[in-house]
Design a protein around this motif. Structure first.
Motif, PDB file in Angstrom:
ATOM      1  N   SER A  38       0.857  -1.229  -0.191  1.00 59.05           N
ATOM      2  CA  SER A  38       0.025  -0.160  -0.070  1.00 59.05           C
ATOM      3  C   SER A  38       0.876   1.270   0.060  1.00 59.05           C
ATOM      4  O   SER A  38       0.405   2.270  -0.584  1.00 59.05           O
ATOM      5  CB  SER A  38      -0.821  -0.144   1.323  1.00 59.05           C
ATOM      6  OG  SER A  38      -0.392  -0.459   2.299  1.00 59.05           O
ATOM      7  N   SER A  39       1.998   1.175   0.243  1.00 59.69           N
ATOM      8  CA  SER A  39       3.002   2.195   0.489  1.00 59.69           C
ATOM      9  C   SER A  39       3.142   3.006  -0.734  1.00 59.69           C
ATOM     10  O   SER A  39       3.233   4.173  -0.840  1.00 59.69           O
ATOM     11  CB  SER A  39       4.322   2.094   1.472  1.00 59.69           C
ATOM     12  OG  SER A  39       3.959   1.412   2.497  1.00 59.69           O
ATOM     13  N   ASP A  67       9.635  -8.872  -5.980  1.00 57.89           N
ATOM     14  CA  ASP A  67       8.942  -9.987  -5.618  1.00 57.89           C
ATOM     15  C   ASP A  67       8.090 -10.628  -6.020  1.00 57.89           C
ATOM     16  O   ASP A  67       7.314  -9.609  -6.606  1.00 57.89           O
ATOM     17  CB  ASP A  67       9.244  -9.954  -3.912  1.00 57.89           C
ATOM     18  CG  ASP A  67       8.296  -8.859  -3.453  1.00 57.89           C
ATOM     19  OD1 ASP A  67       7.772  -7.759  -4.273  1.00 57.89           O
ATOM     20  OD2 ASP A  67       8.402  -8.457  -2.337  1.00 57.89           O
ATOM     21  N   HIS A 138      10.954  -6.103   7.113  1.00 60.11           N
ATOM     22  CA  HIS A 138      11.496  -6.672   5.459  1.00 60.11           C
ATOM     23  C   HIS A 138      11.383  -5.874   4.759  1.00 60.11           C
ATOM     24  O   HIS A 138      10.899  -4.529   4.566  1.00 60.11           O
ATOM     25  CB  HIS A 138      11.124  -8.079   5.295  1.00 60.11           C
ATOM     26  CG  HIS A 138       9.146  -7.999   4.915  1.00 60.11           C
ATOM     27  ND1 HIS A 138       8.439  -8.605   5.322  1.00 60.11           N
ATOM     28  CD2 HIS A 138       8.810  -6.933   4.076  1.00 60.11           C
ATOM     29  CE1 HIS A 138       7.276  -8.286   4.692  1.00 60.11           C
ATOM     30  NE2 HIS A 138       7.525  -7.175   4.054  1.00 60.11           N
ATOM     31  N   GLY A 140      11.285  -5.909   0.227  1.00 61.32           N
ATOM     32  CA  GLY A 140      11.126  -6.757  -0.571  1.00 61.32           C
ATOM     33  C   GLY A 140      10.353  -8.153   0.247  1.00 61.32           C
ATOM     34  O   GLY A 140       9.555  -8.032   1.026  1.00 61.32           O
ATOM     35  N   PHE A 141      10.787  -9.224   0.281  1.00 62.02           N
ATOM     36  CA  PHE A 141      10.545 -10.335   1.054  1.00 62.02           C
ATOM     37  C   PHE A 141      11.754 -10.943   1.627  1.00 62.02           C
ATOM     38  O   PHE A 141      11.811 -12.094   2.038  1.00 62.02           O
ATOM     39  CB  PHE A 141       9.753 -11.360   0.473  1.00 62.02           C
ATOM     40  CG  PHE A 141       8.232 -11.221   0.377  1.00 62.02           C
ATOM     41  CD1 PHE A 141       7.601 -10.760   1.481  1.00 62.02           C
ATOM     42  CD2 PHE A 141       7.378 -11.475  -0.880  1.00 62.02           C
ATOM     43  CE1 PHE A 141       5.980 -10.901   1.401  1.00 62.02           C
ATOM     44  CE2 PHE A 141       6.118 -11.228  -0.896  1.00 62.02           C
ATOM     45  CZ  PHE A 141       5.338 -10.881   0.398  1.00 62.02           C
ATOM     46  N   ARG A 167      -4.838  -9.821   4.899  1.00 62.68           N
ATOM     47  CA  ARG A 167      -5.837  -8.674   4.493  1.00 62.68           C
ATOM     48  C   ARG A 167      -6.354  -8.745   3.128  1.00 62.68           C
ATOM     49  O   ARG A 167      -7.425  -8.501   2.809  1.00 62.68           O
ATOM     50  CB  ARG A 167      -5.719  -7.304   5.228  1.00 62.68           C
ATOM     51  CG  ARG A 167      -4.450  -6.422   4.533  1.00 62.68           C
ATOM     52  CD  ARG A 167      -3.934  -5.206   5.290  1.00 62.68           C
ATOM     53  NE  ARG A 167      -3.364  -4.412   4.491  1.00 62.68           N
ATOM     54  CZ  ARG A 167      -2.026  -4.437   4.525  1.00 62.68           C
ATOM     55  NH1 ARG A 167      -1.358  -5.497   5.019  1.00 62.68           N
ATOM     56  NH2 ARG A 167      -1.249  -3.433   3.831  1.00 62.68           N
ATOM     57  N   LYS A 202       4.013   2.165  11.499  1.00 58.62           N
ATOM     58  CA  LYS A 202       5.473   1.821  11.109  1.00 58.62           C
ATOM     59  C   LYS A 202       6.328   2.657  11.852  1.00 58.62           C
ATOM     60  O   LYS A 202       7.680   2.384  11.724  1.00 58.62           O
ATOM     61  CB  LYS A 202       5.687   2.263   9.414  1.00 58.62           C
ATOM     62  CG  LYS A 202       4.788   1.369   8.420  1.00 58.62           C
ATOM     63  CD  LYS A 202       5.223   0.026   8.355  1.00 58.62           C
ATOM     64  CE  LYS A 202       4.334  -0.738   7.245  1.00 58.62           C
ATOM     65  NZ  LYS A 202       4.423  -0.280   5.953  1.00 58.62           N
TER      66      LYS A 202
HETATM   67  C1  GLP Z   1       4.965  -6.626   1.342  1.00 59.88           C
HETATM   68  C2  GLP Z   1       5.927  -6.530   0.083  1.00 59.88           C
HETATM   69  C3  GLP Z   1       6.890  -5.680   0.562  1.00 59.88           C
HETATM   70  C4  GLP Z   1       6.259  -4.045   1.062  1.00 59.88           C
HETATM   71  C5  GLP Z   1       5.704  -4.715   2.406  1.00 59.88           C
HETATM   72  C6  GLP Z   1       4.921  -3.445   3.169  1.00 59.88           C
HETATM   73  O1  GLP Z   1       5.222  -7.742   2.113  1.00 59.88           O
HETATM   74  N1  GLP Z   1       6.627  -7.807  -0.280  1.00 59.88           N
HETATM   75  O2  GLP Z   1       7.637  -5.106  -0.706  1.00 59.88           O
HETATM   76  O3  GLP Z   1       7.105  -3.245   1.338  1.00 59.88           O
HETATM   77  O4  GLP Z   1       4.473  -5.661   1.945  1.00 59.88           O
HETATM   78  O5  GLP Z   1       3.580  -3.268   2.574  1.00 59.88           O
HETATM   79  P1  GLP Z   1       2.982  -2.097   2.813  1.00 59.88           P
HETATM   80  O6  GLP Z   1       3.213  -0.937   2.068  1.00 59.88           O
HETATM   81  O7  GLP Z   1       1.328  -2.102   2.412  1.00 59.88           O
HETATM   82  O8  GLP Z   1       2.872  -1.960   4.423  1.00 59.88           O
END
Ligand code: GLP
Length: 243
Positions: A38-39, A67, A138, A140-141, A167, A202
């Motif tokens: 979502s970021s 990823d 993390h 990526g993953f 979600r 965060k």
């Molecule tokens: C996933 C992706 C990441 C991303 C993270 C955070 O796990 N693999 O690359 O940074 O989610 O997501 P969000 O931005 O929704 O908090």
């Protein structure tokens, strides 16, 4: 490490999009490393808006995504290929063949991983890598662990990541347990890295990652050592640090 403090998500998105658009304008044949989650959605929205105004041209840009979930085909609504096509690629003038994401349906793990690293090398490396921050630190993953994984690899998602990402799926059971991800070396070798972080949820992990020790237990912490790393974060995400 440079920190850009923004007032909210929209402002964060615009600031990060500014950096990416400058990259594309100055170097129209750039290789962009892209992220899901979502970021970065607001960043993509802003870039699309500028593209629609005629200010950006992606026809010579190449992209490599971080990823993909193992087992999900590109047309699965939760695959990262589908995410990128929907939120970005189908809305700008990028050539589909220039957009790269690991193939989650290919279970030849060694082949997928070495081919992806080879692809990044053959493109001449990544000029600018966009990142989000996982709730457990993390990128990526690249999940927390005992050491940093260098190249593209198959990873078992941690319980925290499965919980955070459920979600998006109808049920927890449907969340893939494995993913292919670029490694830490791939990310660290990018000429420039930009991370977007938003929201109070965060704040604690942002502080740990960028104001604590560099450790594989918080994979994003390695970015403290990157030669050109910009953290674009809103006030809520920076809520636990004093700047
Ligand atoms: C996933 C992706 C990441 C991303 C993270 C955070 O796990 N693999 O690359 O940074 O989610 O997501 P969000 O931005 O929704 O908090």
């Amino acid at each position: 490490m440079k920190i850009i403090r923004t007032k909210d998500y929209q402002h964060m998105s615009r600031q990060a999009a500014n950096i990416i658009s400058a990259q594309v304008i100055l170097h129209p044949d750039s290789v962009l490393g892209l992220a899901t989650g979502s970021s970065p959605i607001g960043v993509y929205e802003q870039l699309i808006e500028w593209y629609e105004k005629g200010d950006l041209d992606f026809s010579r840009v190449h992209t490599v995504n971080l990823d993909e979930y193992v087992g999900l085909a590109g047309d699965h609504p939760q695959s990262y290929r589908h995410f990128m096509d929907t939120h970005f690629f189908s809305r700008i003038n990028i050539c589909a063949k220039n957009t790269h994401i690991p193939d989650g349906t290919d279970d030849h793990e060694d082949y997928v991983c070495s081919a992806y690293d080879g692809l990044i090398r053959s493109l001449g490396g990544i000029d600018l890598q966009l990142l989000g921050l996982g709730p457990n630190g993390h990128i990526g993953f690249n999940e927390p662990g005992e050491y940093f994984m260098k190249g593209t690899h198959k990873v078992a998602l941690t319980e925290a990541t499965i919980q955070a990402n459920k979600r998006f799926f109808a049920s927890e059971a449907e969340v893939p347990r494995y993913a292919y991800t670029m490694g830490i070396c791939d990310i660290m070798q990018a000429d420039r890295v930009v991370m977007v972080v938003s929201g109070a949820s965060k704040a604690a992990i942002l502080k740990e990652a960028f104001f604590g020790p560099v450790t594989p237990h918080v994979p994003a912490s390695i970015l403290q050592l990157h030669k050109d790393f910009t953290l674009v974060a809103d006030e809520e995400a920076l809520g636990e640090v004093v700047l």
